[in-house]
Design a protein around this motif. Structure first.
Motif, mmCIF file in Angstrom:
data_model
loop_
_atom_site.group_PDB
_atom_site.id
_atom_site.type_symbol
_atom_site.label_atom_id
_atom_site.label_comp_id
_atom_site.label_asym_id
_atom_site.label_seq_id
_atom_site.Cartn_x
_atom_site.Cartn_y
_atom_site.Cartn_z
ATOM 1 N N ILE A 112 17.718 63.466 4.850
ATOM 2 C CA ILE A 112 17.893 62.372 5.492
ATOM 3 C C ILE A 112 17.557 62.136 6.848
ATOM 4 C CG2 ILE A 112 19.629 60.287 5.863
ATOM 5 C CD1 ILE A 112 21.368 61.864 3.492
ATOM 6 N N THR A 113 16.432 61.341 7.156
ATOM 7 C CA THR A 113 15.874 61.515 8.653
ATOM 8 C C THR A 113 15.501 59.993 9.331
ATOM 9 O OG1 THR A 113 14.264 62.257 9.868
ATOM 10 C CG2 THR A 113 13.684 61.865 7.802
ATOM 11 N N GLY A 114 15.597 59.897 10.485
ATOM 12 C CA GLY A 114 15.103 58.684 11.070
ATOM 13 C C GLY A 114 13.750 58.759 11.365
ATOM 14 N N ASP A 115 13.036 59.839 10.969
ATOM 15 C CA ASP A 115 11.707 60.175 11.419
ATOM 16 C C ASP A 115 10.666 58.923 10.270
ATOM 17 O OD1 ASP A 115 11.678 61.834 13.110
ATOM 18 O OD2 ASP A 115 11.423 63.585 11.936
ATOM 19 N N HIS A 116 9.551 59.021 10.442
ATOM 20 C CA HIS A 116 8.611 58.316 9.594
ATOM 21 C C HIS A 116 8.225 59.028 8.082
ATOM 22 C CE1 HIS A 116 4.543 56.575 7.989
ATOM 23 N NE2 HIS A 116 4.727 55.761 8.917
ATOM 24 N N LYS A 117 8.320 58.067 7.177
ATOM 25 C CA LYS A 117 8.225 58.494 5.778
ATOM 26 C C LYS A 117 7.414 59.660 5.667
ATOM 27 C CE LYS A 117 7.998 56.772 1.167
ATOM 28 N NZ LYS A 117 7.683 55.470 0.109
ATOM 29 N N LEU B 184 12.385 57.341 -0.085
ATOM 30 C CA LEU B 184 12.680 56.127 0.087
ATOM 31 C C LEU B 184 12.982 55.822 1.683
ATOM 32 C CD1 LEU B 184 15.216 54.966 -2.483
ATOM 33 C CD2 LEU B 184 13.173 54.533 -2.413
ATOM 34 N N THR B 185 12.558 54.731 2.060
ATOM 35 C CA THR B 185 12.854 54.391 3.475
ATOM 36 C C THR B 185 14.158 53.550 3.446
ATOM 37 O OG1 THR B 185 11.622 52.326 3.396
ATOM 38 C CG2 THR B 185 10.398 54.490 4.027
ATOM 39 N N GLY B 186 14.817 53.274 4.806
ATOM 40 C CA GLY B 186 15.824 52.516 4.604
ATOM 41 C C GLY B 186 15.515 50.976 4.293
ATOM 42 N N ALA B 187 14.482 50.549 4.555
ATOM 43 C CA ALA B 187 14.044 49.110 4.137
ATOM 44 C C ALA B 187 14.123 49.101 2.564
ATOM 45 C CB ALA B 187 12.750 48.772 4.753
ATOM 46 N N GLU B 188 13.581 49.995 2.200
ATOM 47 C CA GLU B 188 13.090 50.226 0.554
ATOM 48 C C GLU B 188 14.783 50.293 0.000
ATOM 49 O OE1 GLU B 188 8.964 52.194 0.063
ATOM 50 O OE2 GLU B 188 10.676 53.498 0.359
ATOM 51 N N LEU B 189 15.405 51.152 0.670
ATOM 52 C CA LEU B 189 16.999 51.185 0.050
ATOM 53 C C LEU B 189 17.590 50.107 0.226
ATOM 54 C CD1 LEU B 189 19.016 53.374 -1.086
ATOM 55 C CD2 LEU B 189 19.709 53.828 1.294
ATOM 56 N N VAL C 247 16.145 55.822 8.080
ATOM 57 C CA VAL C 247 17.484 55.458 7.677
ATOM 58 C C VAL C 247 18.563 55.263 8.656
ATOM 59 C CG1 VAL C 247 16.927 56.093 5.501
ATOM 60 C CG2 VAL C 247 18.357 57.492 6.671
ATOM 61 N N SER C 248 19.356 54.518 8.778
ATOM 62 C CA SER C 248 20.556 54.424 9.761
ATOM 63 C C SER C 248 21.791 55.248 9.097
ATOM 64 C CB SER C 248 20.841 53.105 9.945
ATOM 65 O OG SER C 248 21.467 52.253 8.833
#
Length: 417
Positions: free
Chosen positions: A77-82, A104-109, A130-131
């Motif tokens: 789980i990271t804040g980096d680019h996908k 998955l990205t945070g937006a997709e989630l 993700v946040s």
């Protein structure tokens, strides 16, 4: 170029510039934020991209490999680019080159409903951009799927996810006080490999508790049955109260404590996680019953043969001789049985007798003390001078080595396991 560098596990920054004219008095009337929005961050001249490498630790690769063998699923789980996160996951070995694992990205989630997310959550290996709020949703979905979840975090916003997880792990170096308070465990060196070491230590402790309980259960039921049956039949008791206390305190005590110091088995981190609903004696009921039966029949049979079946009057001396044989046999049997309590799947000869020095010393010490008991006349015992009696006692006691785990482990007994 951005995607190419991201695919090579680089963190990418875009770089641009702008020449600013000299400021006049009206510029000072505007706030800094307005000036940034209106002038500075508009019409920039693009220079290029900068890729920065943040390589995973070498021990992380080995730790992830151990996790896979141990049946532990790791998720990034990271804040980096996908693309960057996926590249790092492939480098560590979390994602295969041609696997069906998802990222998955945070937006997709955010765009997925809870039911849809729960269906695929066990296939997602990487969460990017993700946040901290997303962590809580991930934990809840995994737990809804029936998983035991450990979650790491360091920021204040990670606290709810750590609290909701089965095991919350806070970073000891970079973690905030709030996160540490919410966590079950604090990782002193912020190293993922240390978590794997902790899992190995936990499995070792649990295994040794199972061994300790298993040995005591195998060694104590026979005394209750032995005394109960002979008392109900109106016969002389094979063991006195002092002998039973000696068996429980001296014979059982030392070896049982030594089992808690047993080194981990070689395949410890190659087993799948245990079912949390299993009892501490799961799979060992058949072995306990077999040991209890052998103890009862051989100790009681030897006493009955020596006292009631051998010719001669039933004198106090004959009773003392019979009890001495029964007591010695029961003691030595337990000192043989303990060696087959060290593993669920391998007998004492495969594991060896020298890997646990504490157990070896405890067994030898208990055996010597037991042999010396008759020389001091304790508990009404007498010295056995007939070699035949010693041969009978030792041979009958060695039955403890024949009740091997390979035969009895996980055998069904009626509806029990």
């Amino acid at each position: 170029m951005n995607e190419e560098m991201a695919n090579n596990a680089l963190r990418v920054l875009g770089v641009a510039f702008k020449e600013l004219t000299s400021m006049n008095s009206r510029d000072f009337e505007e706030t800094v934020e307005d000036k940034i929005n209106k002038e500075i961050e508009n019409d920039l001249v693009f220079i290029g991209l900068v890729g920065m490498i943040d390589p995973p630790r070498e021990e992380a690769k080995e730790a992830n490999r151990v996790c896979q063998k141990a049946g532990i699923e790791t998720v990034m789980i990271t804040g980096d680019h996908k693309l960057t996160a996926v590249a790092v996951a492939k480098e560590i070995g979390m994602i295969g080159e041609n696997s069906d694992d998802l990222a998955l990205t945070g937006a997709e989630l955010d765009s997925m409903g809870d039911e849809d997310f729960v269906e695929i959550v066990d296939k997602v290996k990487v969460y990017a951009r993700v946040s901290p709020e997303h962590k809580l949703r991930i934990v809840q979905a995994l737990k809804q799927k029936g998983e035991i979840v450990a979650m790491t975090g360091d920021g204040v916003n990670d606290a709810p996810a750590l609290k909701r997880a089965d095991i919350g792990i806070a970073m000891g170096i970079t973690g905030t006080d709030v996160t540490k308070e919410a966590a079950d465990m604090v990782l002193a060196d912020d190293n993922f490999a240390t978590i794997v070491t902790a899992v190995e230590g936990g499995r070792t402790i649990y295994d040794n508790l199972r061994k300790f309980s298993f040995f005591l259960m195998r060694s104590n039921f026979d005394e209750l049955a032995l005394i109960g049956v002979f008392a109900l039949l109106g016969l002389e008791l094979p063991l006195t109260a002092g002998m039973i206390l000696w068996l429980n305190l001296v014979t059982d005590g030392g070896p049982a404590l030594a089992l808690t110091m047993d080194p981990p088995e070689k395949d410890l981190m190659e087993r799948p996680p245990r079912n949390p609903k299993e009892g501490i004696l799961h799979g060992r009921i058949a072995s306990i019953i077999a040991t209890f039966t052998a103890q009862f029949l051989l100790t009681g049979g030897l006493f009955f043969w020596q006292y009631y079946l051998l010719p001669g009057p039933l004198t106090p001396l004959k009773l003392a001789q019979a009890r001495t044989m029964a007591f010695t046999r029961a003691t030595l049997q337990e000192l043989f049985v303990v060696w087959n309590c060290r593993s669920e799947k391998h007998n004492a000869f495969k594991i060896g007798f020298l890997s646990n020095k504490f157990l070896l010393v405890a067994v030898i010490g208990s055996a010597i003390l037991t042999i010396l008991v008759p020389f001091f006349g304790l508990f009404g015992t007498v010295v056995m001078t007939d070699p035949v009696e010693w041969i009978l006692v030792v041979v009958a006691s060695m039955s403890g080595l024949l009740i091997v785990p390979e035969v009895f482990y996980n055998r069904k007994v009626l509806k029990w396991r």
